[in-house]
Design a protein around this motif. Structure first.
Motif, PDB file in Angstrom:
ATOM      1  N   THR A 463       0.822  -1.216   0.000  1.00  0.00           N
ATOM      2  CA  THR A 463       0.000   0.000   0.000  1.00  0.00           C
ATOM      3  C   THR A 463       0.856   1.266   0.000  1.00  0.00           C
ATOM      4  O   THR A 463       0.337   2.371   0.105  1.00  0.00           O
ATOM      5  N   VAL A 464       2.173   1.092  -0.107  1.00  0.00           N
ATOM      6  CA  VAL A 464       3.088   2.230  -0.091  1.00  0.00           C
ATOM      7  C   VAL A 464       3.593   2.487  -1.511  1.00  0.00           C
ATOM      8  O   VAL A 464       4.019   1.564  -2.207  1.00  0.00           O
ATOM      9  N   LYS A 465       3.532   3.745  -1.932  1.00  0.00           N
ATOM     10  CA  LYS A 465       4.027   4.146  -3.253  1.00  0.00           C
ATOM     11  C   LYS A 465       5.269   5.008  -3.071  1.00  0.00           C
ATOM     12  O   LYS A 465       5.309   5.884  -2.200  1.00  0.00           O
ATOM     13  N   LEU A 466       6.302   4.768  -3.881  1.00  0.00           N
ATOM     14  CA  LEU A 466       7.601   5.416  -3.716  1.00  0.00           C
ATOM     15  C   LEU A 466       7.776   6.570  -4.706  1.00  0.00           C
ATOM     16  O   LEU A 466       7.523   6.412  -5.898  1.00  0.00           O
ATOM     17  N   TYR A 467       8.244   7.704  -4.178  1.00  0.00           N
ATOM     18  CA  TYR A 467       8.553   8.873  -5.006  1.00  0.00           C
ATOM     19  C   TYR A 467       9.977   9.312  -4.688  1.00  0.00           C
ATOM     20  O   TYR A 467      10.251   9.845  -3.614  1.00  0.00           O
ATOM     21  N   ARG A 468      10.881   9.107  -5.642  1.00  0.00           N
ATOM     22  CA  ARG A 468      12.287   9.432  -5.413  1.00  0.00           C
ATOM     23  C   ARG A 468      12.663  10.738  -6.118  1.00  0.00           C
ATOM     24  O   ARG A 468      12.191  11.027  -7.214  1.00  0.00           O
ATOM     25  N   GLN A 469      13.529  11.522  -5.470  1.00  0.00           N
ATOM     26  CA  GLN A 469      14.094  12.694  -6.125  1.00  0.00           C
ATOM     27  C   GLN A 469      14.816  12.280  -7.404  1.00  0.00           C
ATOM     28  O   GLN A 469      15.552  11.300  -7.419  1.00  0.00           O
ATOM     29  N   LYS A 470      14.637  13.069  -8.464  1.00  0.00           N
ATOM     30  CA  LYS A 470      15.364  12.809  -9.703  1.00  0.00           C
ATOM     31  C   LYS A 470      16.719  13.499  -9.718  1.00  0.00           C
ATOM     32  O   LYS A 470      17.587  13.150 -10.515  1.00  0.00           O
ATOM     33  N   GLU A 471      16.880  14.500  -8.844  1.00  0.00           N
ATOM     34  CA  GLU A 471      18.183  15.130  -8.658  1.00  0.00           C
ATOM     35  C   GLU A 471      18.323  15.510  -7.192  1.00  0.00           C
ATOM     36  O   GLU A 471      17.329  15.764  -6.502  1.00  0.00           O
ATOM     37  N   VAL A 472      19.558  15.552  -6.727  1.00  0.00           N
ATOM     38  CA  VAL A 472      19.824  15.773  -5.310  1.00  0.00           C
ATOM     39  C   VAL A 472      19.197  17.077  -4.831  1.00  0.00           C
ATOM     40  O   VAL A 472      19.402  18.136  -5.425  1.00  0.00           O
ATOM     41  N   GLY A 473      18.402  16.994  -3.763  1.00  0.00           N
ATOM     42  CA  GLY A 473      17.859  18.178  -3.110  1.00  0.00           C
ATOM     43  C   GLY A 473      16.607  18.757  -3.732  1.00  0.00           C
ATOM     44  O   GLY A 473      16.003  19.670  -3.162  1.00  0.00           O
ATOM     45  N   ASN A 474      16.166  18.247  -4.873  1.00  0.00           N
ATOM     46  CA  ASN A 474      15.008  18.834  -5.563  1.00  0.00           C
ATOM     47  C   ASN A 474      13.718  18.125  -5.152  1.00  0.00           C
ATOM     48  O   ASN A 474      13.352  17.094  -5.725  1.00  0.00           O
ATOM     49  N   TRP A 475      13.028  18.715  -4.168  1.00  0.00           N
ATOM     50  CA  TRP A 475      11.738  18.167  -3.749  1.00  0.00           C
ATOM     51  C   TRP A 475      10.581  18.734  -4.564  1.00  0.00           C
ATOM     52  O   TRP A 475       9.492  18.143  -4.591  1.00  0.00           O
ATOM     53  N   ASP A 476      10.786  19.887  -5.219  1.00  0.00           N
ATOM     54  CA  ASP A 476       9.690  20.528  -5.956  1.00  0.00           C
ATOM     55  C   ASP A 476       9.146  19.601  -7.034  1.00  0.00           C
ATOM     56  O   ASP A 476       7.925  19.445  -7.188  1.00  0.00           O
ATOM     57  N   GLU A 477      10.042  18.967  -7.779  1.00  0.00           N
ATOM     58  CA  GLU A 477       9.607  18.076  -8.855  1.00  0.00           C
ATOM     59  C   GLU A 477       8.861  16.865  -8.285  1.00  0.00           C
ATOM     60  O   GLU A 477       7.892  16.387  -8.885  1.00  0.00           O
ATOM     61  N   VAL A 478       9.296  16.393  -7.117  1.00  0.00           N
ATOM     62  CA  VAL A 478       8.620  15.257  -6.474  1.00  0.00           C
ATOM     63  C   VAL A 478       7.194  15.655  -6.101  1.00  0.00           C
ATOM     64  O   VAL A 478       6.237  14.908  -6.352  1.00  0.00           O
ATOM     65  N   PHE A 479       7.033  16.842  -5.532  1.00  0.00           N
ATOM     66  CA  PHE A 479       5.697  17.283  -5.140  1.00  0.00           C
ATOM     67  C   PHE A 479       4.806  17.562  -6.349  1.00  0.00           C
ATOM     68  O   PHE A 479       3.586  17.413  -6.264  1.00  0.00           O
ATOM     69  N   ASP A 480       5.400  17.931  -7.476  1.00  0.00           N
ATOM     70  CA  ASP A 480       4.606  18.091  -8.703  1.00  0.00           C
ATOM     71  C   ASP A 480       3.996  16.754  -9.108  1.00  0.00           C
ATOM     72  O   ASP A 480       2.817  16.678  -9.487  1.00  0.00           O
ATOM     73  N   ARG A 481       4.792  15.673  -9.010  1.00  0.00           N
ATOM     74  CA  ARG A 481       4.262  14.344  -9.345  1.00  0.00           C
ATOM     75  C   ARG A 481       3.195  13.905  -8.353  1.00  0.00           C
ATOM     76  O   ARG A 481       2.168  13.331  -8.726  1.00  0.00           O
ATOM     77  N   ILE A 482       3.442  14.189  -7.082  1.00  0.00           N
ATOM     78  CA  ILE A 482       2.469  13.816  -6.054  1.00  0.00           C
ATOM     79  C   ILE A 482       1.160  14.579  -6.253  1.00  0.00           C
ATOM     80  O   ILE A 482       0.072  14.010  -6.127  1.00  0.00           O
ATOM     81  N   TYR A 483       1.275  15.868  -6.580  1.00  0.00           N
ATOM     82  CA  TYR A 483       0.073  16.687  -6.807  1.00  0.00           C
ATOM     83  C   TYR A 483      -0.771  16.090  -7.929  1.00  0.00           C
ATOM     84  O   TYR A 483      -2.000  15.941  -7.801  1.00  0.00           O
ATOM     85  N   ALA A 484      -0.116  15.707  -9.045  1.00  0.00           N
ATOM     86  CA  ALA A 484      -0.840  15.153 -10.173  1.00  0.00           C
ATOM     87  C   ALA A 484      -1.523  13.829  -9.798  1.00  0.00           C
ATOM     88  O   ALA A 484      -2.696  13.598 -10.120  1.00  0.00           O
ATOM     89  N   ASP A 485      -0.800  12.960  -9.081  1.00  0.00           N
ATOM     90  CA  ASP A 485      -1.369  11.659  -8.689  1.00  0.00           C
ATOM     91  C   ASP A 485      -2.480  11.832  -7.663  1.00  0.00           C
ATOM     92  O   ASP A 485      -3.506  11.128  -7.690  1.00  0.00           O
ATOM     93  N   LEU A 486      -2.272  12.782  -6.741  1.00  0.00           N
ATOM     94  CA  LEU A 486      -3.284  13.009  -5.704  1.00  0.00           C
ATOM     95  C   LEU A 486      -4.567  13.573  -6.296  1.00  0.00           C
ATOM     96  O   LEU A 486      -5.671  13.211  -5.888  1.00  0.00           O
ATOM     97  N   LYS A 487      -4.398  14.442  -7.271  1.00  0.00           N
ATOM     98  CA  LYS A 487      -5.562  15.035  -7.947  1.00  0.00           C
ATOM     99  C   LYS A 487      -6.419  13.945  -8.603  1.00  0.00           C
ATOM    100  O   LYS A 487      -7.649  13.935  -8.498  1.00  0.00           O
ATOM    101  N   GLU A 488      -5.737  12.985  -9.241  1.00  0.00           N
ATOM    102  CA  GLU A 488      -6.455  11.879  -9.875  1.00  0.00           C
ATOM    103  C   GLU A 488      -7.079  10.956  -8.828  1.00  0.00           C
ATOM    104  O   GLU A 488      -8.209  10.490  -9.001  1.00  0.00           O
ATOM    105  N   LEU A 489      -6.350  10.716  -7.747  1.00  0.00           N
ATOM    106  CA  LEU A 489      -6.848   9.842  -6.685  1.00  0.00           C
ATOM    107  C   LEU A 489      -8.122  10.396  -6.064  1.00  0.00           C
ATOM    108  O   LEU A 489      -9.098   9.662  -5.851  1.00  0.00           O
TER     109      LEU A 489
END
Length: 491
Positions: A463-489
């Motif tokens: 039940t756990v979904k993994l979201y990894r940084q694509k570059e060191v220290g960049n959480w903004d891009e991770v939250f963009d992906r989470i926002y898109a998935d959460l919106k659909e959820l």
């Protein structure tokens, strides 16, 4: 021998004995008498380096170089820059030194370390390999190559170099431990678990038990898998809350192996575990030795190794999970905080910063999620980092659940009322996964071994979904992906 040379010898001897203040006093007096001044400045700089006063060390070594720019002084200054983590200056100096002596192993090794520090992994690899060609008998070179390949997500390469290091130093515990983690990351627990037994937290746990129960531990051996069906087994925590929650899945297996099982977890976990495993005796605090009795003992993270588990049979969670919340606590939280029809999302941004700061997330990063319709956000942050909530709580409707929990039984009760958890890599992930609650976990670029290489799935918790940084220290891009998935959820 003249008097000044005698004074220098005395100072140098004191320096070697670690009597730094007395040595420094003699060196300064020799400078006043104009005796080998550049060398004295350099030695005082080395004293400051030993005190880890690196800026002062740099200042004195630069004075030495100004008087006499010889390679030895530049070498010491380069070491200061390496200690200061000023990789740019360290690289510059070591490159110059290698022009003078291109086959100097120490120069090459330290240059490679400076490249590693600067995150230039390719240059670090090339330079460590050059160093290994000059001195093939230094295990640290191969260990560092293994570490870099591990960070590059190439565990097979890292294992190859760790094994070379172990050929030269077979009993080095750190190399053995990191070899185990590399196998784990490649989802090879059969080969990794024996190496994992060299972990430092296991040794610390054994020392703690020897201090707490000196007579019992002397009499009762560490369990290595022999028949204990008529014996009492004592097991105890080693590392963090998340490790115990993750390995709690093995308690029913362990319970079947012995007549009686005693477990000493961290105190905040006891109430939750007692509810889920009523036939196990849990120790909230250490009891007096005369009141304690066991035949065998084992550090808790050694359980899958001793049980002979591997990647095929050790990641089970069960149909309904292996941890449940007490219904009375669930109901209390439902009435007090969750009696609404909104999509309920719990957040947490910080765990134990003693281990890894990379896992810490700025609480403001979550705010881009807060405008999603029909949602209610709840903070599960406790202790360190809880004060960060003050930065956003006046501007957003966040319910502070963290301040209401006294232990993990409370956390589980609140969690059962949630629709989703979004958090950093911390104990809350393991609790959510163990309870079969939906969770998005935010992983740094250099993530923990337990999430393996294939980040499309979470092997430990379905039940756990993994979201990894694509570059060191960049959480903004991770939250963009989470926002898109959460919106659909939510939709």
């Amino acid at each position: 021998m003249d008097k000044l040379q005698e004074e220098f010898n005395k100072g140098f001897q004191l320096h070697g004995e670690g009597k730094l203040d007395e040595a420094e006093e003699i060196y300064r007096e020799l400078i006043n008498q104009n005796y080998r001044v550049a060398e004295m400045w350099n030695l005082i700089g080395m004293i400051y380096m030993q005190r880890f006063q690196l800026s002062k060390a740099e200042e004195y070594m630069l004075k030495a170089i100004e008087i006499s720019p010889n390679a030895y002084f530049f070498e010491n200054l380069a070491k200061v820059y390496l200690e200061k983590e000023d990789s740019e200056k360290a690289i510059e100096l070591y490159c110059e030194l290698l022009k003078i002596n291109p086959d100097n192993f120490n120069y090459l090794f330290n240059l490679a370390s400076a490249y590693k520090l600067s995150k230039n992994n390719q240059k670090a690899i090339e330079t460590y390999i050059k160093a290994s060609e000059i001195n093939p008998n230094n295990p640290d070179t191969f260990f560092n190559l293994g570490l870099i390949y591990d960070n590059e997500g190439k565990p097979q390469e890292s294992i190859k170099y760790y094994q070379k290091a172990l050929e030269l130093n077979p009993e080095d515990m750190e190399t053995r431990y990191f070899t185990g983690l590399a196998y784990f990351k490649n989802r090879d627990y059969k080969d990794g678990l024996p190496f994992f037994e060299s972990r430092l937290c296991k040794q610390s746990a054994l020392v703690t038990q020897a201090q707490t129960y000196p007579n019992l531990v002397r009499q009762a051996p560490v369990w290595e898998g022999e028949d204990i069906s008529d014996k009492t087994l004592y097991t105890y925590y080693e590392a963090g809350f998340g490790d115990v929650l993750m390995f709690a899945r093995y308690l029913p297996l362990l319970e079947k192996c012995c007549k009686k099982l005693i477990f000493k977890p961290q105190a905040p976990l006891v109430e939750l575990l007692e509810y889920n495993f009523p036939n196990i005796e849990f120790q909230k605090y250490f009891v007096n030795e005369q009141e304690m009795d066991f035949d065998f003992h084992i550090p808790f993270l050694s359980v899958p190794y001793v049980l002979g588990l591997n990647e095929k049979n050790q990641m089970f969670t069960g149909k309904d999970g292996y941890l449940k919340a007490n219904p009375e606590i669930v109901k209390r939280y439902k009435i007090d905080y969750f009696n609404n029809n909104k999509f309920k999302i719990g957040i947490k941004w910080r765990g134990n910063t003693h281990y890894e700061m990379d896992r810490v997330i700025d609480v403001k990063s979550f705010t881009k999620l807060f405008d999603l319709p029909n949602t209610q956000f709840y903070s599960f942050q406790t202790f360190e980092g809880a004060e960060d909530l003050n930065e956003i709580i006046n501007d957003y409707n966040i319910v502070d659940i963290g301040k209401t929990v006294k232990n993990f039984a409370d956390t589980a009760g609140a969690l059962e009322n949630m629709d989703l958890i979004i958090c950093n890599d911390t104990s809350l992930v393991h609790l959510a996964g163990a309870m079969k609650k939906s969770c998005f976990v935010l992983l740094p670029y250099l993530y923990n071994w337990r999430w393996h290489l294939d980040l499309n799935n979470c092997d430990w918790y379905d039940t756990v979904k993994l979201y990894r940084q694509k570059e060191v220290g960049n959480w903004d891009e991770v939250f963009d992906r989470i926002y898109a998935d959460l919106k659909e959820l939510i939709k």
